[in-house]
Design a protein around this motif. Structure first.
Motif, PDB file in Angstrom:
ATOM      1  N   TRP A   1       4.880  -7.169  -3.607  1.00  0.00           N
ATOM      2  CA  TRP A   1       6.108  -6.454  -3.969  1.00  0.00           C
ATOM      3  C   TRP A   1       6.016  -6.064  -5.431  1.00  0.00           C
ATOM      4  CZ3 TRP A   1       7.127 -11.902  -4.569  1.00  0.00           C
ATOM      5  CH2 TRP A   1       7.665 -12.264  -5.825  1.00  0.00           C
TER       6      TRP A   1
ATOM      7  N   ASP B   1       3.795   0.448   4.142  1.00  0.00           N
ATOM      8  CA  ASP B   1       5.051   0.029   3.539  1.00  0.00           C
ATOM      9  C   ASP B   1       5.812  -0.904   4.470  1.00  0.00           C
ATOM     10  OD1 ASP B   1       4.671   1.508   1.219  1.00  0.00           O
ATOM     11  OD2 ASP B   1       5.662   3.290   2.028  1.00  0.00           O
TER      12      ASP B   1
ATOM     13  N   ALA C   1      11.886  -3.436   2.250  1.00  0.00           N
ATOM     14  CA  ALA C   1      11.981  -4.389   1.148  1.00  0.00           C
ATOM     15  C   ALA C   1      13.181  -5.327   1.246  1.00  0.00           C
ATOM     16  CB  ALA C   1      12.025  -3.644  -0.179  1.00  0.00           C
TER      17      ALA C   1
ATOM     18  N   GLY D   1       5.100   1.303  -7.646  1.00  0.00           N
ATOM     19  CA  GLY D   1       4.044   1.625  -6.692  1.00  0.00           C
ATOM     20  C   GLY D   1       2.664   1.550  -7.304  1.00  0.00           C
TER      21      GLY D   1
ATOM     22  N   GLY E   1      12.842  -2.274  -4.294  1.00  0.00           N
ATOM     23  CA  GLY E   1      11.509  -2.103  -4.844  1.00  0.00           C
ATOM     24  C   GLY E   1      10.525  -1.640  -3.786  1.00  0.00           C
ATOM     25  N   THR E   2       9.250  -1.831  -4.067  1.00  0.00           N
ATOM     26  CA  THR E   2       8.178  -1.432  -3.158  1.00  0.00           C
ATOM     27  C   THR E   2       7.524  -2.680  -2.571  1.00  0.00           C
ATOM     28  OG1 THR E   2       7.716   0.580  -4.445  1.00  0.00           O
ATOM     29  CG2 THR E   2       5.969  -0.208  -2.978  1.00  0.00           C
TER      30      THR E   2
ATOM     31  N   ASP F   1       9.001  -4.321  -8.276  1.00  0.00           N
ATOM     32  CA  ASP F   1      10.229  -3.616  -8.598  1.00  0.00           C
ATOM     33  C   ASP F   1      10.241  -3.392 -10.099  1.00  0.00           C
ATOM     34  OD1 ASP F   1      11.082  -6.110  -9.682  1.00  0.00           O
ATOM     35  OD2 ASP F   1      11.954  -6.692  -7.766  1.00  0.00           O
TER      36      ASP F   1
ATOM     37  N   ASN G   1       6.635   1.963 -13.063  1.00  0.00           N
ATOM     38  CA  ASN G   1       6.129   2.582 -11.835  1.00  0.00           C
ATOM     39  C   ASN G   1       5.681   1.479 -10.875  1.00  0.00           C
ATOM     40  OD1 ASN G   1       4.601   3.957  -9.834  1.00  0.00           O
ATOM     41  ND2 ASN G   1       4.179   5.630 -11.257  1.00  0.00           N
TER      42      ASN G   1
ATOM     43  N   ARG H   1       4.470  -3.744   0.284  1.00  0.00           N
ATOM     44  CA  ARG H   1       3.392  -3.244   1.131  1.00  0.00           C
ATOM     45  C   ARG H   1       2.529  -4.406   1.607  1.00  0.00           C
ATOM     46  NH1 ARG H   1       2.002   1.466  -3.184  1.00  0.00           N
ATOM     47  NH2 ARG H   1       3.662   2.915  -2.577  1.00  0.00           N
TER      48      ARG H   1
END
Length: 210
Positions: A176, A149, A152, A127, A157-158, A178, A125, A160
């Protein structure tokens, strides 16, 4: 054995037990068929929901992180003081988040510095893991505010960025996560918006996939 009416009898006693259930109860064969169908449906749904995540985790399991000496205008600070500071923050992050391998680095661009911690792991997970990393670097400073956000790019991936306060000074925070790695950086002398691009440059230089 032949029944009195001349038809074939059950070849095995257990056949009769399976087909003839007590009144008010469904036959055992029917229960087995229904249970099997439910299990198959559950397995199919699980595959649809979790299959892509499993595939990404496996495909990114060989991710590595590097320590390049130069990234754009940034130069790696190899002084003892910089190493001690970077290692302190790295230890704090890895105490909270289990990483297979990790690095703590400080990059400088003239008078502006970026403290980066990056590592590899199987992350299910991204995030939530990134939220935990933000909690660590913000410590007791009231958390990271104005989190938003950021696109990417090719690595996905995430990603922020936000702002935290350290010793009464606002620092930009970007991170980041992922399915194979995590990275979080503190920037001095930049707003969260200004820190996004150099942070993505650092990620591209540090994170490598097979």
């Amino acid at each position: 054995m032949v029944d009195p009416e001349g038809g074939p009898a059950y070849l095995y006693p257990e056949d009769a037990e399976l087909d003839e259930a007590p009144a008010g109860r469904p036959p055992l064969k029917r229960i087995a068929i229904v249970s099997g169908s439910v299990a198959a449906a559950a397995l199919l749904v699980s595959g649809i929901i979790y299959g892509p995540t499993v595939a990404r985790v496996l495909s990114q399991s060989g991710t590595t992180v590097d320590s390049p000496n130069k990234v754009g205008a940034f130069t790696l600070d190899t002084s003892d003081g910089a190493k001690d500071t970077a290692e302190y923050i790295r230890d704090a992050v890895t105490t909270e988040i289990s990483l297979d391998s990790s690095v703590g680095l400080i990059y400088r661009d003239q008078q502006v510095s970026a403290i980066l911690v990056a590592g590899t792991a199987r992350i299910w997970n991204p995030g939530r893991t990134l939220e935990s990393a933000f909690d660590v670097v913000s410590d007791d400073a009231g958390g990271v505010r104005d989190v938003h956000d950021v696109a990417a790019g090719p690595l996905g991936g995430t990603v922020r960025c936000g702002v935290t306060k350290v010793d009464n000074t606002d620092l930009a925070v970007c991170g980041w996560a992922d399915n194979g790695s995590l990275g979080v950086a503190l920037f001095s002398g930049r707003t969260a918006t200004e820190a996004a691009k150099p942070f993505l440059d650092l990620r591209t230089a540090v994170e490598h996939r097979p």
